[in-house]
Design an enzyme around this catalytic site. Structure first.
Site, PDB file in Angstrom:
ATOM      1  CE  LYS A 188     -14.582   1.727   5.303  1.00 26.98           C
ATOM      2  NZ  LYS A 188     -14.653   0.607   6.234  1.00 26.98           N
ATOM      3  NE  ARG A 189      -5.991   0.044   2.336  1.00 18.68           N
ATOM      4  CZ  ARG A 189      -5.872  -1.285   2.338  1.00 18.68           C
ATOM      5  NH1 ARG A 189      -5.243  -1.884   1.346  1.00 18.68           N
ATOM      6  NH2 ARG A 189      -6.383  -2.005   3.318  1.00 18.68           N
TER       7      ARG A 189
END
Length: 494
Positions: free
Chosen positions: A247-248
């Protein structure tokens, strides 16, 4: 364990991403295949990063995919007393101990071991403390962690991974690891095992990034007197640069909701996800839900990582070509009424829905969808590429505008003539519409394609699509006439 029980335990620190969705899908397939049960357990012990929005996002993503659960969602924080009780049990039985070594002390020992070229493991200083010494340090308020005491000996410990085969190491290579932080909160390692024991988990299917925990967790299962589950560690999902999907690092383009919001069909996306690391052993790509449940086995999961291909700079084909291809297949072959329900939501969101599409225009609605879907990739195409069929507020693409309109100045005069002739037709049929267009081309001594291709652009805004005269029948005489007469608006103002 006689019952097959699995769990999907996401951490609610963001949306449901591709890797997590694939893990959930593999667990779901295995449970369905073996008549088992699947549990949703939200591992929300990271209180600083866990949010209600993330929890809801995960649940919404799973619901959209159609991955249903037999139990849950359970929340890990609701069972904190179980985790602490397990730690106390291990302490009481001498299988764990309190460690008062500070970070500074441990760092110094590590540096000394490095300098002496010795093993870097914890030297068990605090196992030599007497009961009185421990009590004294506690009375003085010295913080401590609880470490699991790895059994002594020289033996191999391991497990038979259902994907990777035998995984083992010598127990001497394992340090006494921390199971409770100095703030009194148990670590994931312990919480996860305690929850799996309580939930009677028989099989654990998860990513290979969890393998560093597995041997230590097996020691915890054994110390707590519980049977060890069957483990299956899946390959990771990587991007085109061989970096782990996260996600990051990758943002919303690896979120399940991104594909929902961009018009993908739920089962089509599941069908794509399962192929990110699994194959039946042939080139087959399309599976119904029932076919995939029947075909799925852990042994067919690849040992090597899979590549998820996406292109942030391509708004039309922004994701893996296989995902697009599979979605196209389902879009073009699914039951037209089922498709109609899905397209309805898209039309409503754009203000293009007409209740008559479920009434006296229902046949027109479904026939039109059936006619135009063969060139579409996602549900969003019905309100972009197919917008002209449902309303007059549509744009004309630049390429057909230049090729079919701006190259032919005469169309400004010819199309109003064609509009008049169409308006006078008492029988605006496919045959009559084509006859009139071709007759006009003959009169003007121009190729029929100039008229036909120009009409396509004026009437739909597109360069390609179904047969031009089928399009005219779908859009209807009144709108066709209106759009032909408005052709002058497509030319630059003089």
């Amino acid at each position: 364990m006689t019952e097959t029980r699995l769990r999907f335990p996401p951490s609610p620190t963001g949306y449901l991403h591709i890797g997590g969705a694939r893990t959930a899908l593999y667990n779901w397939l295995y449970a369905k295949k073996n008549g088992g049960k699947l549990i949703l357990r939200i591992e929300d012990t990271d209180t600083e990063r866990s949010t209600k929005e993330s929890i809801q996002g995960i649940v919404d993503g799973l619901e959209w995919l159609g991955i249903d659960f037999d139990e849950g969602p359970y929340f890990q924080t609701d069972f904190s007393s179980d985790h602490k009780a397990a730690a106390e049990k291990l302490l009481k039985e001498g299988k764990a101990y309190k460690c008062f070594c500070t970070k500074e002390t441990l760092d110094a020992k590590r540096e000394a071991a490095l300098a002496a070229k010795q093993a870097l493991g914890y030297d068990r200083t605090c196992t030599n403390l007497s009961t009185e010494e421990v009590a004294q340090k506690e009375a003085e308020g010295i913080p401590y962690v609880i470490r699991f005491k790895v059994p002594d000996g020289d033996r191999m410990i391991g497990y038979d991974d259902k994907i990777l085969g035998r995984i083992q190491c010598n127990i001497k290579e394992i340090d006494d690891f921390v199971i409770v932080r100095s703030n009194g909160l148990p670590l994931y390692l312990l919480c996860n095992v305690v929850d799996d024991i309580r939930d009677r988990i028989s099989h654990i299917i998860r990513g290979q990034d969890h393998m560093t925990n597995t041997i230590r967790q097996i020691l915890l299962y054994e110390a707590l007197g519980a049977p060890v589950p069957v483990f299956a560690h899946m390959p990771l999902t990587l991007d085109t640069k061989k970096a782990k999907i996260s996600k990051r690092s990758h943002g919303e383009i690896v979120a399940v909701q991104f594909y929902r919001d961009h018009g993908f069909l739920p089962w089509a996306f599941n069908n794509f996800l399962v192929l990110l690391g699994w194959s039946e052993g042939n080139d087959r790509e399309i599976y119904s839900k029932e076919e995939l449940i029947e075909a799925f086995t852990l042994e067919r999961i690849n040992k090597s990582s899979s590549i998820f291909n996406f292109k942030k700079d391509d708004p039309k084909f922004f994701t893996d070509p296989k995902a697009i291809s599979i979605n196209e297949h389902y879009l073009r072959s699914m039951d037209i009424r089922e498709l109609g329900t899905l397209v309805k939501s898209e039309l409503q969101a754009e203000g293009l829905w007409d209740d008559a599409y479920e009434g006296d225009k229902a046949d027109w609605y479904h026939n039109t969808l059936d006619m135009i879907r063969d060139r579409f990739h996602t549900l969003k195409d019905f309100t972009s590429l197919g917008r002209a069929y449902f309303g007059d507020d549509f744009s004309v693409e630049e390429k057909p505008l230049k090729k079919n309109i701006l190259k032919h100045e005469g169309l400004k005069e010819w199309f109003p003539i064609l509009a008049d002739r169409y308006e006078q037709l008492s029988d605006f049929s496919l045959e009559e519409a084509e006859r009139v267009a071709r007759e006009l081309a003959t009169e003007l001594d121009i190729k029929p394609g100039i008229i036909i291709n120009g009409m396509r652009t004026v009437v739909t805004g597109q360069l390609a699509g179904p047969s031009m005269f089928d399009i005219l029948m779908a859009i209807g005489k009144e709108k066709v006439v209106q759009r032909l007469r408005n052709i002058e608006k497509l030319y630059p103002a003089e």
